[in-house]
Design a protein around this motif. Structure first.
Motif, PDB file in Angstrom:
ATOM      1  N   ILE A 191     -20.594  -9.932   8.774  1.00  0.00           N
ATOM      2  CA  ILE A 191     -21.715 -10.677   9.527  1.00  0.00           C
ATOM      3  C   ILE A 191     -22.735  -9.748   9.822  1.00  0.00           C
ATOM      4  O   ILE A 191     -22.477  -8.430  10.207  1.00  0.00           O
ATOM      5  CB  ILE A 191     -21.267 -10.850  10.899  1.00  0.00           C
ATOM      6  N   CYS A 192     -23.646  -9.787   9.096  1.00  0.00           N
ATOM      7  CA  CYS A 192     -24.995  -8.853   9.059  1.00  0.00           C
ATOM      8  C   CYS A 192     -25.183  -8.394  10.502  1.00  0.00           C
ATOM      9  O   CYS A 192     -25.489  -9.396  11.506  1.00  0.00           O
ATOM     10  CB  CYS A 192     -26.161  -9.400   8.487  1.00  0.00           C
ATOM     11  N   THR A 193     -25.580  -7.202  10.681  1.00  0.00           N
ATOM     12  CA  THR A 193     -26.028  -6.828  12.265  1.00  0.00           C
ATOM     13  C   THR A 193     -27.560  -7.189  12.794  1.00  0.00           C
ATOM     14  O   THR A 193     -27.870  -6.819  13.620  1.00  0.00           O
ATOM     15  CB  THR A 193     -25.829  -5.144  12.571  1.00  0.00           C
ATOM     16  N   HIS A 194     -28.195  -7.804  11.786  1.00  0.00           N
ATOM     17  CA  HIS A 194     -29.572  -8.149  12.043  1.00  0.00           C
ATOM     18  C   HIS A 194     -29.567  -9.497  12.686  1.00  0.00           C
ATOM     19  O   HIS A 194     -29.710  -9.408  14.020  1.00  0.00           O
ATOM     20  CB  HIS A 194     -30.212  -7.962  10.821  1.00  0.00           C
ATOM     21  N   LEU A 195     -29.369 -10.465  11.948  1.00  0.00           N
ATOM     22  CA  LEU A 195     -29.481 -11.850  12.527  1.00  0.00           C
ATOM     23  C   LEU A 195     -28.244 -12.599  12.390  1.00  0.00           C
ATOM     24  O   LEU A 195     -28.185 -13.921  12.547  1.00  0.00           O
ATOM     25  CB  LEU A 195     -30.603 -12.538  11.970  1.00  0.00           C
ATOM     26  N   PHE A 207     -24.724  -6.434   0.562  1.00  0.00           N
ATOM     27  CA  PHE A 207     -26.203  -6.799   0.535  1.00  0.00           C
ATOM     28  C   PHE A 207     -26.153  -8.130   1.390  1.00  0.00           C
ATOM     29  O   PHE A 207     -25.321  -9.001   1.318  1.00  0.00           O
ATOM     30  CB  PHE A 207     -26.434  -7.129  -0.982  1.00  0.00           C
ATOM     31  N   CYS A 208     -27.367  -8.252   2.206  1.00  0.00           N
ATOM     32  CA  CYS A 208     -27.479  -9.422   2.944  1.00  0.00           C
ATOM     33  C   CYS A 208     -28.736 -10.191   2.328  1.00  0.00           C
ATOM     34  O   CYS A 208     -29.726  -9.858   2.381  1.00  0.00           O
ATOM     35  CB  CYS A 208     -27.734  -9.007   4.514  1.00  0.00           C
ATOM     36  N   PRO A 209     -28.242 -11.367   1.882  1.00  0.00           N
ATOM     37  CA  PRO A 209     -29.383 -12.235   1.396  1.00  0.00           C
ATOM     38  C   PRO A 209     -30.605 -12.743   2.028  1.00  0.00           C
ATOM     39  O   PRO A 209     -31.588 -13.197   1.593  1.00  0.00           O
ATOM     40  CB  PRO A 209     -28.684 -13.264   0.590  1.00  0.00           C
ATOM     41  N   CYS A 210     -30.336 -12.808   3.548  1.00  0.00           N
ATOM     42  CA  CYS A 210     -31.327 -13.152   4.297  1.00  0.00           C
ATOM     43  C   CYS A 210     -32.465 -12.707   4.387  1.00  0.00           C
ATOM     44  O   CYS A 210     -33.491 -12.802   4.429  1.00  0.00           O
ATOM     45  CB  CYS A 210     -30.783 -13.413   5.589  1.00  0.00           C
ATOM     46  N   HIS A 211     -32.560 -11.088   4.732  1.00  0.00           N
ATOM     47  CA  HIS A 211     -33.782 -10.400   4.739  1.00  0.00           C
ATOM     48  C   HIS A 211     -33.423  -9.058   3.856  1.00  0.00           C
ATOM     49  O   HIS A 211     -34.215  -7.976   4.243  1.00  0.00           O
ATOM     50  CB  HIS A 211     -34.052  -9.822   6.381  1.00  0.00           C
ATOM     51  N   ALA A 212     -32.707  -8.937   3.016  1.00  0.00           N
ATOM     52  CA  ALA A 212     -32.330  -8.022   1.945  1.00  0.00           C
ATOM     53  C   ALA A 212     -31.985  -6.538   2.594  1.00  0.00           C
ATOM     54  O   ALA A 212     -32.208  -5.470   2.187  1.00  0.00           O
ATOM     55  CB  ALA A 212     -33.783  -7.667   1.337  1.00  0.00           C
TER      56      ALA A 212
END
Ligand code: FES
Length: 153
Positions: free
Chosen positions: A95-99, A113-118
């Motif tokens: 789970i990405c720590t951004h959103l 790699f997180c596809p939401c905001h790279a």
């Protein structure tokens, strides 16, 4: 022919017309179709909303994983990526720590790699680039009788 105003058969009448009913039915079907398409997408992007998975999960097929390969498991209802390298196994939150989107393991680049905001995380879960404010939390790996188990650190 009767005059129609906004789906009713005449001004002041409470009786809906067939056209008004069909407009309402089409709107309802469109709304339901939109929800049916949106909800699975949100469940993919925010897997923490899903339940399931015990706090000590076995990694199925870990013995068949080659160095560099990964498996996704659910630990305590949260998505976790287990990676095998030459030294053994490691596990990090998916789970990405951004959103909170779901990150993927890029085997060829040895990074997440997180596809939401790279956002990009290295093989130890540390932020390399992108908007993620913190590294991916690590999970504990335990080997019992040749089986690999993952649990919160
Ligand atoms: S949610 Fe992962 S970079 Fe924004």
């Amino acid at each position: 022919m009767k005059p129609q105003v906004d789906g009713f058969d005449k001004v002041g009448s409470a009786r809906p017309t067939r056209r008004g009913f069909l407009d309402w039915l089409i709107s309802l079907c469109s709304l339901l179709a939109g929800l049916a398409m949106t909800i699975p997408g949100l469940m993919y992007l925010w897997p923490a909303a899903r339940g399931g998975g015990s706090d000590n999960m076995e990694v199925e097929g870990a013995d068949r994983m080659a160095p560099g390969q990964s498996r996704m498991v659910q630990v305590g209802g949260k998505a976790v990526i287990v990676i095998r390298d030459r030294k053994g196994f490691r596990a990090y939150s998916a789970i990405c720590t951004h959103l909170g989107c779901l990150v993927t393991w890029e085997q060829a680049k040895e990074q997440f790699f997180c596809p939401c905001h790279a956002a990009v995380f290295d093989a130890q879960g540390r932020v390399v680039s992108g908007p993620a404010p913190a590294p991916l939390p690590a999970y504990k790996i335990k080997e019992v009788g040749g089986r690999i188990y993952v649990s919160p650190a």
